[in-house]
Design a protein around this motif. Structure first.
Motif: not given
Length: 210
Positions: A6-9, A22-24, A35-36, A55-57
């Motif tokens: 599963a992708p890192i959310r 830009g990050v998205a 990017a969720v 998963d990561v903020t």
């Protein structure tokens, strides 16, 4: 047949829409990331974290409204296993230490986003820590420095606001001689000789905001 991971959310928190966009866009080009959600301040970040459980903020530090360090502490209270990577323009060692103490697993400069962001996300998601090389150098340089006390930080902020020694003493209910004594110790800790230089160095290292 092996199932694909599963992708890192990732939740993106920044008060500038252009940075979030830009990050998205960068994340969406990666097969192992998505990017969720997005947030524009600390309060919104906490709400989005509750709703999305990323998963990561990715967390900016200084934002209009609730700041990133307060949001980091709040998210970690809500979910002690939360993986938070600070993204900031501020390279000061004092600010980096505050972020790490607040619960951040990484500290990355925005100037390094293109080179390091993807590796940093994967590292933090995998349970590791990621500190930008420039930040790591600052931390090493000042590792043995004596930290500033809360009283010294208060005096610094008053100096930055332009208050004279007498005014600082009045606000803190201290004599002018006591303020001068604090300043002598403060200058020695920062390696400076005057109040202007003290404010400049303190801002650069992240002790105060300018």
């Amino acid at each position: 047949m092996m199932l694909a991971k599963a992708p890192i959310r990732v939740l993106i928190v920044d008060d500038h829409a252009v940075v979030r966009d830009g990050v998205a866009a960068l994340l969406e080009r990666q097969p192992d990331m998505e990017a969720v959600g997005e947030a524009a301040d600390g309060a919104e970040a906490l709400a989005q974290f509750r709703a999305l459980a990323p998963d990561v903020t990715l967390m900016d530090v200084q934002m209009r409204g609730a700041g990133g360090l307060e949001a980091t502490e709040a998210i970690r209270r809500l979910s002690p296993q939360a993986r938070i990577l600070v993204l900031t323009t501020y390279s000061g060692d004092a600010q980096a230490i505050r972020a790490i103490r607040a619960g951040a697993a990484g500290y990355l400069l925005k100037s390094c986003i293109r080179r390091e962001l993807l590796d940093a996300i994967r590292t933090v998601h995998g349970g590791g820590r990621y500190i930008s090389a420039e930040i790591a150098h600052q931390l090493a340089t000042h590792a043995l420095d004596e930290p500033l006390t809360d009283r010294e930080l208060t005096i610094l902020r008053l100096l930055a606001d332009g208050h004279a020694n007498k005014e600082v003493g009045y606000r803190l209910d201290l004599s002018t001689d006591t303020i001068k004594s604090h300043l002598k110790t403060l200058y020695a800790k920062l390696g400076v000789d005057d109040r202007t230089h003290a404010v400049t160095v303190a801002a650069r290292r992240g002790y105060i905001e300018r």
